[in-house]
Design a protein around this motif. Structure first.
Motif, mmCIF file in Angstrom:
data_model
loop_
_atom_site.group_PDB
_atom_site.id
_atom_site.type_symbol
_atom_site.label_atom_id
_atom_site.label_comp_id
_atom_site.label_asym_id
_atom_site.label_seq_id
_atom_site.Cartn_x
_atom_site.Cartn_y
_atom_site.Cartn_z
ATOM 1 N N TRP A 30 3.369 -14.403 -1.167
ATOM 2 C CA TRP A 30 2.859 -15.779 -1.345
ATOM 3 C C TRP A 30 2.154 -15.972 0.070
ATOM 4 O O TRP A 30 1.081 -16.535 0.285
ATOM 5 C CB TRP A 30 3.744 -16.769 -1.738
ATOM 6 N N SER A 31 2.995 -16.195 1.184
ATOM 7 C CA SER A 31 2.552 -16.498 2.458
ATOM 8 C C SER A 31 1.300 -15.683 3.068
ATOM 9 O O SER A 31 0.094 -16.107 3.458
ATOM 10 C CB SER A 31 3.386 -16.490 3.322
ATOM 11 N N THR A 32 1.341 -14.335 2.729
ATOM 12 C CA THR A 32 0.227 -13.471 3.165
ATOM 13 C C THR A 32 -1.150 -13.757 2.514
ATOM 14 O O THR A 32 -2.253 -13.708 3.179
ATOM 15 C CB THR A 32 0.643 -12.023 2.925
ATOM 16 N N VAL A 33 -0.985 -13.574 1.188
ATOM 17 C CA VAL A 33 -2.047 -13.854 0.389
ATOM 18 C C VAL A 33 -2.962 -15.323 0.612
ATOM 19 O O VAL A 33 -3.993 -15.383 0.819
ATOM 20 C CB VAL A 33 -1.811 -13.722 -0.906
ATOM 21 N N LEU A 34 -1.820 -16.317 0.622
ATOM 22 C CA LEU A 34 -2.472 -17.549 1.052
ATOM 23 C C LEU A 34 -3.033 -17.714 2.372
ATOM 24 O O LEU A 34 -4.282 -18.309 2.540
ATOM 25 C CB LEU A 34 -1.410 -18.719 1.026
ATOM 26 N N SER A 35 -2.447 -17.182 3.321
ATOM 27 C CA SER A 35 -3.102 -17.042 4.735
ATOM 28 C C SER A 35 -4.365 -16.262 4.626
ATOM 29 O O SER A 35 -5.341 -16.678 5.360
ATOM 30 C CB SER A 35 -2.146 -16.250 5.695
ATOM 31 N N SER A 55 -3.798 -6.617 4.924
ATOM 32 C CA SER A 55 -2.752 -7.468 5.234
ATOM 33 C C SER A 55 -1.742 -7.401 3.999
ATOM 34 O O SER A 55 -0.492 -7.313 4.188
ATOM 35 C CB SER A 55 -2.808 -8.829 5.672
ATOM 36 N N PHE A 56 -2.470 -7.411 2.902
ATOM 37 C CA PHE A 56 -1.459 -7.479 1.565
ATOM 38 C C PHE A 56 -0.848 -6.023 1.382
ATOM 39 O O PHE A 56 0.375 -6.181 1.124
ATOM 40 C CB PHE A 56 -2.440 -7.669 0.490
ATOM 41 N N VAL A 57 -1.647 -5.011 1.708
ATOM 42 C CA VAL A 57 -0.932 -3.612 1.484
ATOM 43 C C VAL A 57 0.383 -3.434 2.615
ATOM 44 O O VAL A 57 1.277 -3.022 2.051
ATOM 45 C CB VAL A 57 -1.804 -2.583 2.169
ATOM 46 N N SER A 58 -0.143 -4.052 3.699
ATOM 47 C CA SER A 58 1.128 -4.006 4.765
ATOM 48 C C SER A 58 2.098 -5.045 4.539
ATOM 49 O O SER A 58 3.551 -4.265 4.576
ATOM 50 C CB SER A 58 0.568 -4.543 6.206
ATOM 51 N N LYS A 63 2.892 3.134 -1.037
ATOM 52 C CA LYS A 63 2.118 3.204 -0.145
ATOM 53 C C LYS A 63 0.699 4.072 -0.629
ATOM 54 O O LYS A 63 -0.294 3.774 -0.360
ATOM 55 C CB LYS A 63 2.534 4.157 0.971
ATOM 56 N N LYS A 64 0.888 5.309 -1.207
ATOM 57 C CA LYS A 64 -0.163 6.022 -1.829
ATOM 58 C C LYS A 64 -1.091 5.281 -2.718
ATOM 59 O O LYS A 64 -2.202 5.510 -2.825
ATOM 60 C CB LYS A 64 0.474 7.412 -2.237
ATOM 61 N N PHE A 65 -0.279 4.740 -3.915
ATOM 62 C CA PHE A 65 -1.165 4.134 -4.542
ATOM 63 C C PHE A 65 -1.963 2.871 -4.244
ATOM 64 O O PHE A 65 -3.130 2.843 -4.464
ATOM 65 C CB PHE A 65 0.001 3.417 -5.764
ATOM 66 N N LEU A 66 -1.428 1.970 -3.037
ATOM 67 C CA LEU A 66 -2.356 1.020 -2.437
ATOM 68 C C LEU A 66 -3.099 1.343 -1.518
ATOM 69 O O LEU A 66 -4.137 0.793 -1.695
ATOM 70 C CB LEU A 66 -1.268 0.253 -1.738
ATOM 71 N N ARG A 67 -2.944 2.466 -0.790
ATOM 72 C CA ARG A 67 -4.207 3.345 -0.017
ATOM 73 C C ARG A 67 -5.188 3.609 -0.708
ATOM 74 O O ARG A 67 -6.318 3.427 -0.417
ATOM 75 C CB ARG A 67 -3.417 4.182 0.897
ATOM 76 N N ARG A 68 -4.938 4.184 -1.876
ATOM 77 C CA ARG A 68 -6.000 4.872 -2.658
ATOM 78 C C ARG A 68 -6.587 3.610 -3.107
ATOM 79 O O ARG A 68 -7.821 3.810 -3.378
ATOM 80 C CB ARG A 68 -5.394 5.607 -3.804
ATOM 81 N N TYR A 69 -5.993 2.565 -3.750
ATOM 82 C CA TYR A 69 -6.863 1.627 -4.349
ATOM 83 C C TYR A 69 -7.782 0.815 -3.195
ATOM 84 O O TYR A 69 -8.930 0.378 -3.532
ATOM 85 C CB TYR A 69 -5.898 0.356 -4.993
ATOM 86 N N SER A 70 -7.078 0.791 -2.093
ATOM 87 C CA SER A 70 -7.759 -0.005 -0.821
ATOM 88 C C SER A 70 -8.944 0.848 -0.347
ATOM 89 O O SER A 70 -10.062 0.344 -0.327
ATOM 90 C CB SER A 70 -6.817 -0.130 0.261
#
Length: 250
Positions: A134-139, A174-177, A238-245
């Motif tokens: 929530w905080s990361t996406v809102l920021s 930032s969302f991935v991290s 991580k692999k899924f998110l990095r590929r999507y990113s």
């Protein structure tokens, strides 16, 4: 060559710490306090021979992944709503601060009154992930360069197109991290919840039973399983998110 060096380096580090572990166990000479690596490995092999072990692994993974997924989904939705509505943001902000401030053990004890033992780990994992996402996406939404949003208005992009073409690429790194960090918190808090609430079949229950029966090699073996599963789960996400990113950035 680089891959070979990494493998050799990792193997050397593992060997070093296994040696330290072995020397420590030999010095103490009490299995109840510190079993040897061989005793721990033997305990792991014995666990792997039982169907209950595999069922516990699958159920624990299922519960925690479900709680993590719900935390990510509702964290994103909540952030979007908070960005759109100041009233919603004002009402929910204190709740998020309380969730962040209260220790996870307190939530587990409170939740024991509200939830069945099988669903409590799901709730705890969800609760740990929700405020982080929530905080990361809102920021991220609030720090988007206004020029891009003005361009979206000039070209009359819909809210959906504006989100996916402008806002999402901006907040994605930032969302991935944060998601990977949240996954670790979800896993640890979920297992801790299982240890305290003791569902019928779970890794946390097996850990608690091993402790009660003073089977230290089993405690070490199950702890190793929890750590390995955490690393595997993190690598997959991580692999899924990095590929999507990467796909979004092309």
């Amino acid at each position: 060559m680089k891959l070979t060096k990494r493998i050799l380096s990792a193997a050397a580090v593992c060997l070093l710490w296994l040696s330290v572990w072995q020397l420590g166990a030999m010095a103490i000479k009490q299995q109840i306090l510190l079993p040897t690596p061989l005793e721990t490995f033997t305990a792991l092999i014995n666990l792997a021979k039982t169907a209950t072990f595999y069922k516990a692994v699958l159920l624990s993974l299922g519960r925690i992944v479900l709680g993590f997924s719900l935390g990510v989904i509702f964290g994103c939705l909540g952030a979007v709503l908070a960005d759109k509505s100041k009233i919603f943001d004002a009402v929910t902000a204190p709740v998020l601060k309380i969730i962040k401030a209260v220790p996870v053990a307190s939530f587990i004890i409170l939740a024991l009154v509200w939830f069945y033992s099988d669903t409590l780990p799901i709730f705890i994992a969800f609760l740990m992930v929700l405020p982080m996402i929530w905080s990361t996406v809102l920021s991220g939404l609030r720090n988007i360069d206004k020029k891009y949003l003005e361009l979206a208005e000039i070209y009359r992009l819909s809210h959906i197109k504006t989100f996916f073409n402008i806002k999402l690429p901006f907040i994605l790194p930032s969302f991935v991290s944060t998601t990977l960090t949240a996954l670790g918190f979800a896993w640890k808090s979920g297992i801790a919840a299982e240890v305290l609430c003791r569902p019928d079949v779970s890794l946390g229950t097996m850990l608690q039973e091993a402790k009660i029966y003073i089977s230290t090699p089993d405690v070490f073996a199950l702890t190793a399983v929890v750590a390995i599963l955490s690393l595997i789960l993190e690598a997959v996400i991580k692999k899924f998110l990095r590929r999507y990113s990467d796909d979004k950035n092309r």
